[in-house]
Structure formats: structure tokens, C-alpha cells
Write an enzyme that holds these catalytic residues in place. Sequence first.
Site, mmCIF file in Angstrom:
data_model
loop_
_atom_site.group_PDB
_atom_site.id
_atom_site.type_symbol
_atom_site.label_atom_id
_atom_site.label_comp_id
_atom_site.label_asym_id
_atom_site.label_seq_id
_atom_site.Cartn_x
_atom_site.Cartn_y
_atom_site.Cartn_z
ATOM 1 N N SER A 169 -11.694 -0.491 0.024
ATOM 2 C CA SER A 169 -10.202 -0.700 0.650
ATOM 3 C C SER A 169 -10.228 -1.122 2.198
ATOM 4 O O SER A 169 -9.598 -1.862 2.666
ATOM 5 C CB SER A 169 -9.491 0.724 0.673
ATOM 6 O OG SER A 169 -9.129 0.954 -0.720
ATOM 7 N N HIS A 221 -3.592 5.851 3.921
ATOM 8 C CA HIS A 221 -4.258 4.502 3.753
ATOM 9 C C HIS A 221 -3.699 3.368 4.120
ATOM 10 O O HIS A 221 -4.564 2.364 4.554
ATOM 11 C CB HIS A 221 -4.178 4.587 2.007
ATOM 12 C CG HIS A 221 -5.432 3.792 1.440
ATOM 13 N ND1 HIS A 221 -5.024 2.610 0.965
ATOM 14 C CD2 HIS A 221 -6.627 3.864 1.199
ATOM 15 C CE1 HIS A 221 -6.232 2.071 0.388
ATOM 16 N NE2 HIS A 221 -6.992 2.773 0.521
ATOM 17 N N ASP A 230 0.808 -1.172 -0.137
ATOM 18 C CA ASP A 230 -0.137 -0.148 -0.135
ATOM 19 C C ASP A 230 0.902 1.241 0.032
ATOM 20 O O ASP A 230 1.693 1.438 -0.694
ATOM 21 C CB ASP A 230 -0.821 0.045 1.161
ATOM 22 C CG ASP A 230 -2.330 0.369 0.976
ATOM 23 O OD1 ASP A 230 -2.091 1.866 0.691
ATOM 24 O OD2 ASP A 230 -3.159 -0.088 0.806
#
Length: 293
Positions: A239, A95, A50
Site C-alpha cells: 500500500s 491509511h 482510500d
Amino acid sequence: MTTGTAGGLTWSLRDRTPEDLTLLADTVPALPADPSAWSDGGGVRVCVVDTGVECGHPFVGPVQGSYEVAPDPDGTLKVVDSGPPPDGTGDACGHGTACAGIVRRVAPDCDLYSVRVLGEGFTGSGDALLTGLRWAVDQGFDVVNLSLSTTRPKFLETLRSLADQAFFNGTTLVASAHNTPVESFPWRFSSVISVGTHREDDSGLFLYNPAPPVEFFAPGQNVQVAWTGGGTIRTTGNSFATPFISGLCARLLGSRPKLTPFQIKHALYLSAANVRVGEPETRIGEPGTRGAS
């Protein structure tokens, strides 16, 4: 959050309820159908590919290894150690930290690793994704969380080859469906576990999708997640449903370390809240027992 369907395929629950998706399975795995009875993921290595992970975040805990994709002087991409935790490179935009925090919440005893393939603003190249994913597969991680995808067809076959390599070598890839009904990869591959979001309030609920390609729905609507700076935010998207399933995979492997990716996918199917487990050849509508309470 997934917003629609295309070609009759199901990308989201929309206005349906779990009761609308009731299915019947034929067999029961040799482990409890209720995920709460599985392990806490001890001894299982989970890699988050990621934007990096903020090592030492209170909702992430220890990170056993932090890596990043970086260019050689000649421009060739490779994976390098970004420094020992809790230093490392950190997270470019939050994220990856969010995804790692969800994995940690679901499987608190797993070993977490991070490979940074995306930079600020969640930007990056397909080549960086391929480099990081190839490295993770070659390292033989038990579970790899991919809360990202690419829409570029030129990467399709290489990604498919890597997904197949992982599948046959015992690495379970868990990939998020695109948040809109477009063609993207690798979540579309049958060799990975693909995840979308449901809108139910139950933070522990996961469901099997009877109209793939998305296979499972997990909590991803207005969920509280870890974020950079040691804090949290609330956000929505596939996600954040994906690491929930990655955490469940870690818990399964902690209970049965020899499970293959195929067996893990099947065990998740049998344990989904909307799947009823009955006797072989039981017809839909006949009495049976639900896979999970």
C-alpha cells in the site's frame, strides 16, 4: 509486505538484490531518465481512492477536494462532497492519509484529491470501491492511487472495464499488489501500473519486475508515513510503495503533460534502477548505460 510467489510469478524480491534483476531496454524517452530531473508534479491532479485523507496534515498539505461514497435514501451509492478542506470527513483509519503523504513527498506541487470508499478498520464494500473509482475516472484525474484491491470475482469484469476506460481516456491507475500471492484486482490488469515492495534501504529506489504481473517495486518496508492526528508511524506494505509510484507518475506528467498511461508506464520502465538502456538490438551482457543512477 508481499510474502511469497505462486506459479513461478514474482510478487516480491525476497532475498534477491537489484543486481539480480538487470535488464536492457532499447530506447530512451524524450525526457531525462533520472527521476530527480523530472518536475515536482505542478498542475497534475492526483486522486487517492482510500479511507479518506486528514486535510491539513503537516505531511499532506493542501487537499484540493475531499469526497466520499454515501448512500441515497433509496440505498443507491453516490459520491458526494464531504466538505471544504480542511474540514471534510477526514480519514477513517489513517491509511489514506499515509498514501496521500507519500504522494505529496514525491510530487510536492501536485494537486491532491481524496475519495473515501473505506471506513474504520479499512472495511468497505466492493460496490463502494466501484462507485468511487468510476467517479474518479469520470472526473478525468491524471493519476488515481489505489492502495487497495478486492478478491471477489464478481467485481472483476466491472473493474476491468473501468481500468480500460481510464487507460484509454488518459487517467493513469496505480494499484498495489495484494500483500499475499492471491488473486485480487485491479492490480492484475495490464491497463494499470501494479506495484509491490522491495526491501532495500534506498528510499528513492524503484525497480522494474522482469517476472510480472507485479510491474514495479518501490519503497514500502518500514517506511515513515503520515497518520491521523497530525502524526506519523512506521509501517510496511505494498500500500505504501504504490503512492511512491503515483508520485513519480505525477512528476512525469508535470514534465510531459501529454504522456499517455502507456507512455508513462514505459518511461517508468526505462528509468527503473535495474534497467540498462542500450542501442537497439543490443544483447544482454553487452555494454550499456543504466536508466537511472
